[in-house]
Design a protein around this motif. Structure first.
Motif, PDB file in Angstrom:
ATOM      1  N   THR A 104      43.505  41.421  29.779  1.00 25.34           N
ATOM      2  CA  THR A 104      43.035  40.672  28.191  1.00 25.34           C
ATOM      3  C   THR A 104      44.019  39.982  27.653  1.00 25.34           C
ATOM      4  N   CYS A 105      45.243  39.993  27.950  1.00 27.10           N
ATOM      5  CA  CYS A 105      46.521  39.292  27.714  1.00 27.10           C
ATOM      6  C   CYS A 105      46.500  37.932  28.017  1.00 27.10           C
ATOM      7  N   LEU A 106      46.095  37.867  29.306  1.00 32.26           N
ATOM      8  CA  LEU A 106      46.122  36.721  30.372  1.00 32.26           C
ATOM      9  C   LEU A 106      44.873  35.644  29.973  1.00 32.26           C
ATOM     10  N   HIS A 107      44.166  36.200  29.088  1.00 32.73           N
ATOM     11  CA  HIS A 107      42.710  35.400  28.870  1.00 32.73           C
ATOM     12  C   HIS A 107      42.631  35.021  27.327  1.00 32.73           C
ATOM     13  N   PRO A 108      42.575  33.810  26.877  1.00 32.45           N
ATOM     14  CA  PRO A 108      41.980  32.451  27.822  1.00 32.45           C
ATOM     15  C   PRO A 108      43.278  31.722  28.282  1.00 32.45           C
ATOM     16  N   THR A 109      44.246  32.072  27.931  1.00 31.09           N
ATOM     17  CA  THR A 109      45.496  31.387  28.409  1.00 31.09           C
ATOM     18  C   THR A 109      46.552  32.140  29.092  1.00 31.09           C
ATOM     19  N   PRO A 110      47.259  32.089  30.336  1.00 27.58           N
ATOM     20  CA  PRO A 110      46.954  30.838  31.011  1.00 27.58           C
ATOM     21  C   PRO A 110      45.689  30.946  31.988  1.00 27.58           C
ATOM     22  N   LEU A 111      44.947  32.023  31.969  1.00 28.52           N
ATOM     23  CA  LEU A 111      43.838  32.272  32.879  1.00 28.52           C
ATOM     24  C   LEU A 111      42.541  31.928  32.076  1.00 28.52           C
ATOM     25  N   SER A 112      41.881  30.880  32.450  1.00 24.00           N
ATOM     26  CA  SER A 112      40.679  30.537  31.741  1.00 24.00           C
ATOM     27  C   SER A 112      39.243  31.181  32.107  1.00 24.00           C
ATOM     28  N   ASP A 113      38.084  30.894  31.361  1.00 22.89           N
ATOM     29  CA  ASP A 113      36.941  31.706  31.596  1.00 22.89           C
ATOM     30  C   ASP A 113      36.438  31.758  33.352  1.00 22.89           C
ATOM     31  N   ALA A 114      36.801  30.344  33.664  1.00 20.68           N
ATOM     32  CA  ALA A 114      36.493  30.040  34.870  1.00 20.68           C
ATOM     33  C   ALA A 114      37.517  30.899  36.089  1.00 20.68           C
ATOM     34  N   ASP A 115      38.614  30.832  35.470  1.00 15.56           N
ATOM     35  CA  ASP A 115      39.803  31.404  36.481  1.00 15.56           C
ATOM     36  C   ASP A 115      39.371  33.017  36.582  1.00 15.56           C
ATOM     37  N   MET A 116      38.807  33.719  35.420  1.00 15.33           N
ATOM     38  CA  MET A 116      38.617  34.912  35.680  1.00 15.33           C
ATOM     39  C   MET A 116      37.281  35.200  36.352  1.00 15.33           C
ATOM     40  N   GLU A 117      36.497  34.495  36.501  1.00 17.04           N
ATOM     41  CA  GLU A 117      34.992  34.636  37.310  1.00 17.04           C
ATOM     42  C   GLU A 117      35.344  34.526  38.570  1.00 17.04           C
ATOM     43  N   THR A 118      36.145  33.227  38.822  1.00 15.34           N
ATOM     44  CA  THR A 118      36.509  33.096  40.309  1.00 15.34           C
ATOM     45  C   THR A 118      37.417  34.179  40.848  1.00 15.34           C
ATOM     46  N   GLY A 119      38.287  34.523  40.057  1.00 19.34           N
ATOM     47  CA  GLY A 119      39.172  35.797  40.583  1.00 19.34           C
ATOM     48  C   GLY A 119      38.363  37.043  40.747  1.00 19.34           C
ATOM     49  N   PHE A 120      37.537  37.560  40.153  1.00 20.02           N
ATOM     50  CA  PHE A 120      36.481  38.656  40.519  1.00 20.02           C
ATOM     51  C   PHE A 120      35.672  38.321  41.571  1.00 20.02           C
ATOM     52  N   ASN A 121      35.084  37.061  41.599  1.00 16.85           N
ATOM     53  CA  ASN A 121      34.502  36.850  42.966  1.00 16.85           C
ATOM     54  C   ASN A 121      35.236  37.081  44.239  1.00 16.85           C
ATOM     55  N   ILE A 122      36.488  36.513  44.147  1.00 15.67           N
ATOM     56  CA  ILE A 122      37.194  36.659  45.375  1.00 15.67           C
ATOM     57  C   ILE A 122      37.534  38.202  45.746  1.00 15.67           C
ATOM     58  N   LEU A 123      37.638  38.835  44.460  1.00 11.62           N
ATOM     59  CA  LEU A 123      37.869  40.420  44.532  1.00 11.62           C
ATOM     60  C   LEU A 123      36.520  41.033  45.353  1.00 11.62           C
ATOM     61  N   LEU A 124      35.512  40.719  44.842  1.00 12.61           N
ATOM     62  CA  LEU A 124      34.187  41.490  45.447  1.00 12.61           C
ATOM     63  C   LEU A 124      33.958  40.948  46.888  1.00 12.61           C
ATOM     64  N   ASP A 125      34.386  39.766  47.421  1.00  5.59           N
ATOM     65  CA  ASP A 125      34.277  39.346  48.425  1.00  5.59           C
ATOM     66  C   ASP A 125      35.175  39.941  49.630  1.00  5.59           C
ATOM     67  N   SER A 126      36.260  40.604  48.938  1.00  7.38           N
ATOM     68  CA  SER A 126      37.351  41.519  49.927  1.00  7.38           C
ATOM     69  C   SER A 126      37.134  42.802  49.647  1.00  7.38           C
ATOM     70  N   LEU A 127      35.912  43.318  49.287  1.00  6.89           N
ATOM     71  CA  LEU A 127      35.704  44.864  49.113  1.00  6.89           C
ATOM     72  C   LEU A 127      35.942  45.600  50.411  1.00  6.89           C
ATOM     73  N   ASP A 128      35.310  44.946  51.684  1.00  5.52           N
ATOM     74  CA  ASP A 128      35.595  45.615  52.755  1.00  5.52           C
ATOM     75  C   ASP A 128      36.984  46.104  53.222  1.00  5.52           C
ATOM     76  N   ASP A 129      37.848  44.993  53.096  1.00  5.31           N
ATOM     77  CA  ASP A 129      39.244  45.114  53.329  1.00  5.31           C
ATOM     78  C   ASP A 129      39.743  46.164  52.621  1.00  5.31           C
ATOM     79  N   LEU A 130      39.415  46.029  51.098  1.00  7.89           N
ATOM     80  CA  LEU A 130      40.139  46.913  49.996  1.00  7.89           C
ATOM     81  C   LEU A 130      39.629  48.537  50.436  1.00  7.89           C
ATOM     82  N   THR A 131      38.320  48.569  50.758  1.00  5.34           N
ATOM     83  CA  THR A 131      37.850  50.040  51.116  1.00  5.34           C
ATOM     84  C   THR A 131      38.459  50.435  52.208  1.00  5.34           C
ATOM     85  N   THR A 132      39.023  49.862  53.336  1.00  2.27           N
ATOM     86  CA  THR A 132      39.580  50.217  54.254  1.00  2.27           C
ATOM     87  C   THR A 132      40.884  51.080  54.091  1.00  2.27           C
ATOM     88  N   ASP A 133      41.687  50.180  52.947  1.00  3.26           N
ATOM     89  CA  ASP A 133      43.006  50.856  52.655  1.00  3.26           C
ATOM     90  C   ASP A 133      42.869  51.973  51.440  1.00  3.26           C
TER      91      ASP A 133
END
Length: 437
Positions: free
Chosen positions: A211-240
């Protein structure tokens, strides 16, 4: 006439035998000296005062006159023609002071112009994009200052310090000083993945940090892209972390409530990732009744809330246990409290609630009494290493100190407390029971 002009030419006859096939004479005076002599010869003499007294060379009066008429004193002296490049005492020509007062300006039209000499700092990215001007280095910046692995290492160290200090301003300042704007989406994935194997307190701190990082220095596009990267790595995270999908769903729902992500983001991801459990769970958390108030406490009572709220959570789970008598569910709720150092309060409040219920109904059968249920609960928690035996003993000692006050509300409190201790000895393993004795 000067003395050197009166000298005869040096010839073969005057020099003697020398190797000079041409036979021409060698000039004794250089051409520069002759040109200077001719110039002085053709110059008319300066006007003199008829009353001026002539003085001899070398006399004191002549020396005084020369000092008064010295061009250096009158301001007509030009020191640029001084030998060895001097320009006055301790001075240099302005056109020779290159690189002292300022940097040399490079001209792109200069045939010797080289782009490698231009002021800039090379980054480490394959496709560099100018990020502006570095104030400290005084040069242009192309691309991020660090590689992705170096950037992640810096963020990881900063997040661990944040878990101890809870200072969001320090994290924001560190990310801005790294000057790696292209890697900002990876901050979202990194901080959430670090908190997955931590306690609820750290996950609550990460939600506040986003909440504090938004909107600066992390913009709306950075937040959405970051959660996309997180969703793409679900399989690896679930293993750990086996419960990673449930936690990430909570992070998504909490981010929407905190206005870090727009609500339309979940709809878009639901269309792009049909059947994804994480997206569906996040949507269900947002559509239930009083979702905003519940998601503010999504990480449970162990999120670092005040002690008063922690006591309320303890009372609720103990009363639910006395109604359901489910040991596994109650043990899970006790783990979510994440207060191993404060479990003696749970023991004290649990026995006190059981005393109040058994004191009202003295006809309650022994095997169905609340005291028996509490003894079974704490014996189960000790066997599974959820509560230490020291915390149970400390809770019983606190009950003994307030026994006089308990007798005012429950006259049979001393007897019930003695029964609880006897039942607890039966529930504990023999080794632990012997240590307690």
């Amino acid at each position: 006439m000067a003395d050197f002009a009166k000298r005869s030419e040096v010839t073969i006859q005057t020099m003697g035998k020398v190797h000079n096939p041409s036979g021409e004479g060698v000039r004794a005076v250089s051409q520069q000296a002759q040109a200077k002599f001719l110039k002085q010869k053709n110059t008319p003499p300066p006007e003199t005062n008829d009353h001026e007294t002539k003085t001899k060379e070398g006399t004191a009066k002549r020396n005084i006159t020369r000092k008064k008429t010295d061009p250096r004193e009158t301001g007509n002296y030009d020191s640029r023609n001084k030998k060895q490049g001097g320009h006055g005492k301790g001075k240099w020509k302005d056109d020779e002071l290159v690189g002292y007062d300022g940097e040399e300006v490079l001209d792109e039209k200069d045939p010797l112009y080289d782009e490698a000499e231009a002021p800039y700092v090379l980054g480490s990215h394959e496709d560099p994009v100018s990020e502006g001007f570095h104030e400290v280095e005084g040069k242009k910046i192309y691309g991020p200052m660090l590689t992705l692995s170096e950037f992640k290492l810096q963020v990881q160290e900063c997040v661990h310090e944040y878990f101890d200090s809870c200072d969001t301003d320090e994290v924001i300042q560190t990310i801005e000083e790294l000057q790696c704007q292209e890697f900002h989406p990876d901050v979202v994935k990194k901080v959430i993945s670090i908190s997955l194997d931590k306690h609820p307190r750290e996950r609550e701190l990460v939600s506040r940090l986003l909440t504090c990082l938004h909107p600066t220095p992390l913009s709306d596009a950075d937040m959405e892209t970051g959660f996309n990267i997180l969703l793409d790595s679900l399989d690896d995270l679930t293993t750990d972390v086996p419960d990673a999908r449930t936690m990430i769903a909570n992070f998504l729902a909490r981010a929407v409530v905190d206005e870090v992500l727009p609500p339309a983001y979940l709809s878009e991801q639901n269309n792009q990732r049909p059947g994804e459990i994480v997206i569906e769970k996040a949507i269900s958390l947002l559509t239930r009744e009083h979702s905003t108030a519940r998601l503010e406490r999504v990480w449970g009572p162990g999120d670092g809330r005040p002690v008063d709220e922690l006591k309320v959570a303890m009372d609720q789970l103990l009363q639910e246990y006395l109604l359901s008598r489910e040991l596994d569910e109650c043990a899970r709720c006790v783990k979510e409290l994440d207060s191993a150092h404060y479990m003696h309060e749970l023991v004290k409040r649990g026995v006190k609630i059981a005393m109040e219920q058994d004191g009202k109904d003295s006809a309650t059968q022994h095997e169905k009494s609340s005291i028996d249920a509490m003894a079974a609960l704490f014996g189960f928690l000790v066997k599974n290493a959820i509560i230490s035996e020291y915390q149970v003993k400390k809770g019983v000692d606190r009950l003994h100190r307030i026994l006089d006050d308990l007798k005012l509300d429950v006259p049979t409190a001393p007897t019930l407390l003695q029964d609880f201790e006897n039942m607890l000895k039966e529930e504990l393993p023999p080794s632990q029971n012997a240590k307690k004795e």
